[in-house]
Every structure is written in structure tokens, then in C-alpha cells.
Design a protein around this motif. Structure first.
Motif, PDB file in Angstrom:
ATOM      1  N   UNK A 171     -21.488 -38.812 -39.525  1.00 15.81           N
ATOM      2  CA  UNK A 171     -20.046 -38.636 -39.440  1.00 15.81           C
ATOM      3  C   UNK A 171     -19.574 -37.473 -40.303  1.00 15.81           C
ATOM      4  N   UNK A 172     -18.442 -36.922 -39.901  1.00 18.07           N
ATOM      5  CA  UNK A 172     -17.745 -35.913 -40.694  1.00 18.07           C
ATOM      6  C   UNK A 172     -16.253 -36.142 -40.564  1.00 18.07           C
ATOM      7  N   UNK A 173     -15.478 -35.200 -41.068  1.00 20.44           N
ATOM      8  CA  UNK A 173     -14.023 -35.302 -41.023  1.00 20.44           C
ATOM      9  C   UNK A 173     -13.419 -34.175 -40.188  1.00 20.44           C
ATOM     10  N   UNK A 174     -12.281 -34.475 -39.584  1.00 20.75           N
ATOM     11  CA  UNK A 174     -11.436 -33.437 -39.006  1.00 20.75           C
ATOM     12  C   UNK A 174     -10.304 -33.168 -39.995  1.00 20.75           C
ATOM     13  N   UNK A 175     -10.145 -31.921 -40.373  1.00 20.05           N
ATOM     14  CA  UNK A 175      -8.974 -31.510 -41.157  1.00 20.05           C
ATOM     15  C   UNK A 175      -7.975 -30.947 -40.165  1.00 20.05           C
ATOM     16  N   UNK A 176      -6.866 -31.618 -39.987  1.00 21.92           N
ATOM     17  CA  UNK A 176      -5.801 -31.147 -39.112  1.00 21.92           C
ATOM     18  C   UNK A 176      -4.673 -30.623 -40.004  1.00 21.92           C
ATOM     19  N   UNK A 177      -4.312 -29.359 -39.840  1.00 18.97           N
ATOM     20  CA  UNK A 177      -3.328 -28.761 -40.746  1.00 18.97           C
ATOM     21  C   UNK A 177      -1.976 -29.460 -40.657  1.00 18.97           C
ATOM     22  N   UNK A 178      -1.610 -29.934 -39.485  1.00 24.36           N
ATOM     23  CA  UNK A 178      -0.362 -30.676 -39.295  1.00 24.36           C
ATOM     24  C   UNK A 178      -0.417 -32.003 -40.049  1.00 24.36           C
ATOM     25  N   UNK A 179      -1.473 -32.759 -39.827  1.00 23.22           N
ATOM     26  CA  UNK A 179      -1.577 -34.076 -40.453  1.00 23.22           C
ATOM     27  C   UNK A 179      -1.821 -33.976 -41.957  1.00 23.22           C
ATOM     28  N   UNK A 180      -2.514 -32.929 -42.386  1.00 23.79           N
ATOM     29  CA  UNK A 180      -2.718 -32.719 -43.820  1.00 23.79           C
ATOM     30  C   UNK A 180      -1.379 -32.533 -44.519  1.00 23.79           C
ATOM     31  N   UNK A 181      -0.495 -31.780 -43.913  1.00 23.93           N
ATOM     32  CA  UNK A 181       0.837 -31.558 -44.499  1.00 23.93           C
ATOM     33  C   UNK A 181       1.654 -32.846 -44.512  1.00 23.93           C
ATOM     34  N   UNK A 182       1.592 -33.610 -43.433  1.00 21.46           N
ATOM     35  CA  UNK A 182       2.371 -34.845 -43.358  1.00 21.46           C
ATOM     36  C   UNK A 182       1.851 -35.897 -44.335  1.00 21.46           C
ATOM     37  N   UNK A 183       0.539 -35.967 -44.501  1.00 21.81           N
ATOM     38  CA  UNK A 183      -0.047 -36.986 -45.377  1.00 21.81           C
ATOM     39  C   UNK A 183       0.221 -36.687 -46.849  1.00 21.81           C
ATOM     40  N   UNK A 184       0.382 -35.395 -47.191  1.00 21.55           N
ATOM     41  CA  UNK A 184       0.648 -35.028 -48.572  1.00 21.55           C
ATOM     42  C   UNK A 184      -0.521 -35.280 -49.500  1.00 21.55           C
ATOM     43  N   UNK A 185      -1.727 -35.293 -48.945  1.00 21.49           N
ATOM     44  CA  UNK A 185      -2.932 -35.519 -49.750  1.00 21.49           C
ATOM     45  C   UNK A 185      -3.545 -34.162 -50.095  1.00 21.49           C
ATOM     46  N   UNK A 186      -3.581 -33.768 -51.349  1.00 22.38           N
ATOM     47  CA  UNK A 186      -4.021 -32.409 -51.680  1.00 22.38           C
ATOM     48  C   UNK A 186      -5.515 -32.145 -51.485  1.00 22.38           C
ATOM     49  N   UNK A 187      -6.342 -33.159 -51.632  1.00 22.43           N
ATOM     50  CA  UNK A 187      -7.798 -32.942 -51.558  1.00 22.43           C
ATOM     51  C   UNK A 187      -8.203 -32.483 -50.159  1.00 22.43           C
ATOM     52  N   UNK A 188      -9.175 -31.564 -50.107  1.00 20.80           N
ATOM     53  CA  UNK A 188      -9.581 -30.962 -48.837  1.00 20.80           C
ATOM     54  C   UNK A 188     -10.821 -31.598 -48.219  1.00 20.80           C
ATOM     55  N   UNK A 189     -11.813 -31.969 -49.043  1.00 24.58           N
ATOM     56  CA  UNK A 189     -13.089 -32.510 -48.555  1.00 24.58           C
ATOM     57  C   UNK A 189     -13.764 -31.536 -47.589  1.00 24.58           C
ATOM     58  N   UNK A 222       6.726 -17.971 -38.948  1.00 23.05           N
ATOM     59  CA  UNK A 222       7.743 -18.977 -39.253  1.00 23.05           C
ATOM     60  C   UNK A 222       7.137 -20.352 -39.537  1.00 23.05           C
ATOM     61  N   UNK A 223       5.837 -20.403 -39.634  1.00 27.52           N
ATOM     62  CA  UNK A 223       5.141 -21.681 -39.817  1.00 27.52           C
ATOM     63  C   UNK A 223       5.530 -22.360 -41.121  1.00 27.52           C
ATOM     64  N   UNK A 224       5.865 -23.644 -41.057  1.00 25.19           N
ATOM     65  CA  UNK A 224       6.253 -24.427 -42.228  1.00 25.19           C
ATOM     66  C   UNK A 224       5.100 -25.245 -42.812  1.00 25.19           C
ATOM     67  N   UNK A 225       3.939 -25.213 -42.169  1.00 25.31           N
ATOM     68  CA  UNK A 225       2.822 -26.055 -42.610  1.00 25.31           C
ATOM     69  C   UNK A 225       1.855 -25.331 -43.531  1.00 25.31           C
ATOM     70  N   UNK A 226       2.079 -24.044 -43.735  1.00 25.25           N
ATOM     71  CA  UNK A 226       1.171 -23.210 -44.535  1.00 25.25           C
ATOM     72  C   UNK A 226      -0.244 -23.238 -43.971  1.00 25.25           C
ATOM     73  N   UNK A 227      -0.354 -23.003 -42.673  1.00 26.45           N
ATOM     74  CA  UNK A 227      -1.670 -22.929 -42.066  1.00 26.45           C
ATOM     75  C   UNK A 227      -2.547 -21.877 -42.727  1.00 26.45           C
ATOM     76  N   UNK A 228      -1.978 -20.717 -42.990  1.00 26.93           N
ATOM     77  CA  UNK A 228      -2.775 -19.643 -43.593  1.00 26.93           C
ATOM     78  C   UNK A 228      -3.303 -20.079 -44.948  1.00 26.93           C
ATOM     79  N   UNK A 229      -2.466 -20.715 -45.751  1.00 29.20           N
ATOM     80  CA  UNK A 229      -2.914 -21.199 -47.052  1.00 29.20           C
ATOM     81  C   UNK A 229      -3.988 -22.260 -46.931  1.00 29.20           C
ATOM     82  N   UNK A 230      -3.828 -23.163 -45.979  1.00 25.31           N
ATOM     83  CA  UNK A 230      -4.844 -24.202 -45.782  1.00 25.31           C
ATOM     84  C   UNK A 230      -6.159 -23.597 -45.312  1.00 25.31           C
ATOM     85  N   UNK A 231      -6.081 -22.654 -44.384  1.00 22.70           N
ATOM     86  CA  UNK A 231      -7.300 -22.003 -43.891  1.00 22.70           C
ATOM     87  C   UNK A 231      -7.994 -21.252 -45.021  1.00 22.70           C
ATOM     88  N   UNK A 232      -7.205 -20.548 -45.812  1.00 19.70           N
ATOM     89  CA  UNK A 232      -7.778 -19.799 -46.944  1.00 19.70           C
ATOM     90  C   UNK A 232      -8.465 -20.754 -47.927  1.00 19.70           C
TER      91      UNK A 232
END
Length: 273
Positions: A171-189, A222-232
Motif C-alpha cells: 500500500x501507499x498514499x495518494x496526496x490530493x492537493x485539494x483534500x490536503x488543504x481541506x484536511x489542514x494536516x501539515x505532514x506530507x508523508x 488564481x489558485x487558492x490551494x497553493x498547488x505550486x507550494x505543495x508540489x515544491x
């Protein structure tokens, strides 16, 4: 100093759900995405219309596209005989199509959220899924959802469950940038992440807790989820897998030229990394 490798992008069939599989794979190649996700929830397409897995796999290979995953086994952490049968069917399809993974989506209706209950349910489901997936050479990718009604919001809880059942190889994890922002959990794994879903939210009026799938568009300035920051951050933490576009907004689905819009979003992200 070695050059930083450019991120690789993939397309989830949700970018253009009205396209037949063959046209969808052609879209992938047109925008330079060599990987794709097929879905089991698109009426008249791929799995739901009865197209044999071998045919889907052949169409993907002919287009030069590899299949990352089937998205998804829903309510995976509500393990029942019906869920087991569905898991077997999807794992068989993934194996026959040459898809590397099956995305696992938790119950998202407000049930199964109690502390203790939700952890127990995840572990029971993963234990049952492990031989089904491993016997077929298919990876299970757990995707916590950030919605407040979801039974598995935390990637930490998912990661702990995987570790506790000795499931790191299965098993592994899916990091979804939308759900990561909504969950407010800072850890990336990042070390456990097998796939990243990307989409943006540009609606300035909607509060974060009120964001829903129809708000999810392509990533732009205009993205409010900080996709670029999450990807970086993910890349800095050594994630080297694909970033798969998964927009649910009807505005994206109705685009006359999705290839141009996707190419513009890819160029925007790359320019800011």
C-alpha cells in the motif's frame, strides 16, 4: 550541481470524462502526459460500459501511455462481502489492463468517524485487501479525503494503519492537493506517497470548509490551494512520481479545447517551480 528533473504530469480521466478511452489516451499524449488514470464511475466509458480490460490496456499502450491506476474502490474501509467482490473485480481488471494500482477511497457520508472505530475499520479493510492486491501485483493507494464528513481525513492515520499491518510493500498514499488543504494536516508523508492528484480552486467566495468537488478546476495563478507550494514541498521531500490532474468542475469538462487548457496549466506550474 545536478539539474533538478522536471516534474512528470499525468491525466485522470476526470479531466475530460466525455471522451472515450482511446481519445482520452490521445489527449494524454497531446499534452505530453505519458501516464493516465482510468475510472470506474464514468457512464458509457471504460469499465462501466463493459470494455474488456485487455482492450483498454492495448489502447493505452498503442498511444504510448502507461496506466497508473484505476480510480477507485469506494467505501473501502467499510469491509463487507460486496466490497470484497468489488475489490476482486477491480483488481482483476487492473491486472488485465496493466494498471499499476487501485485507488482506495474511504466512506464519506458522516458514518464511521468515531475515534477507535475508524482506525479499526481501516486496519480490517487493509488486512483483507492485502492478499487480493498482492496476488495480482496491484498496489493499493489509500486516498484520505479532507471533507469534514469523511471517515478517513488523516494521512497520518492511514500511514500508521499501513505500517501496523506490515503493509508498506502493498500500500501507499495518494496526496490530493485539494483534500490536503481541506484536511489542514501539515505532514506530507512523501516517502509513502505513490500518486499525487492536483486541482485548483479559484472561487474567491467559497470558504475552505465549503469547498466541494465542483469547485475543482485546473491550476492557474488564481489558485487558492497553493498547488505550486505543495508540489515544491513534495519534490523537496523526494517524491518523484507523477502529478495527475483531477478536476471535477463542469467548467473544465465542457471545455472546447481541453488540450490547450491543460498545456497552459502545466506551463504555469513548471514556470513557478
Amino acid at each position: 550541481m545536478p539539474a533538478v528533473q522536471s516534474p512528470s504530469f499525468a491525466l485522470n480521466h476526470m479531466v475530460a470524462p466525455s471522451l472515450r478511452a482511446e481519445a482520452f489516451f490521445a489527449l494524454c499524449r497531446k499534452v505530453g502526459a505519458a501516464q493516465a488514470e482510468i475510472r470506474n464511475d464514468l457512464a458509457g466509458n471504460a469499465i462501466m460500459d463493459g470494455t474488456p480490460a485487455a482492450e483498454i490496456g492495448s489502447q493505452a499502450r498503442d498511444a504510448g501511455v502507461s496506466l497508473i491506476s484505476i480510480n477507485a474502490l469506494q467505501r473501502f474501509n467499510e469491509w463487507t462481502p460486496a466490497r470484497e467482490a468489488e475489490a476482486i473485480e477491480l483488481a482483476d481488471y487492473a491486472q488485465a489492463a496493466g494498471a499499476a494500482a487501485l485507488v482506495l477511497v474511504p466512506v464519506n457520508d458522516g458514518s464511521g468517524q468515531a475515534d477507535g472505530e475508524r482506525q479499526k475499520n481501516v486496519r480490517a479493510a487493509l488486512l483483507a485487501l492485502r492478499p487480493i492486491l498482492s496476488d495480482r501485483g496491484v498496489l493499493g493507494l489509500v486516498e484520505p479525503l479532507g471533507f469534514t464528513i469523511c471517515s478517513l481525513r488523516s494521512k497520518r492515520e492511514a500511514a500508521e494503519a499501513i505500517a501496523e499491518i506490515d503493509g508498506v510493500s502493498a500500500f501507499g498514499l495518494v496526496h490530493d492537493t485539494f483534500h490536503h488543504r481541506l484536511a489542514g494536516e501539515p505532514a506530507l508523508f512523501a516517502e509513502m506517497t505513490g500518486l499525487v492528484h492536483i486541482s485548483g480552486v479559484t472561487d474567491e467566495e467559497v470558504a475552505v470548509d465549503d469547498m466541494r468537488d465542483p469547485h475543482r478546476v485546473l491550476v492557474d495563478d488564481k489558485d487558492r490551494l497553493d498547488n505550486v507550494g505543495q508540489i515544491r514541498a513534495l519534490r523537496s521531500a523526494s517524491y518523484a512520481g507523477p502529478f495527475s490532474f483531477e478536476p471535477f468542475s463542469p467548467a473544465v469538462h465542457e471545455l472546447d479545447d481541453p488540450a490547450r487548457a491543460l498545456a497552459n496549466s502545466i506551463a504555469f506550474i513548471r514556470a513557478r517551480l
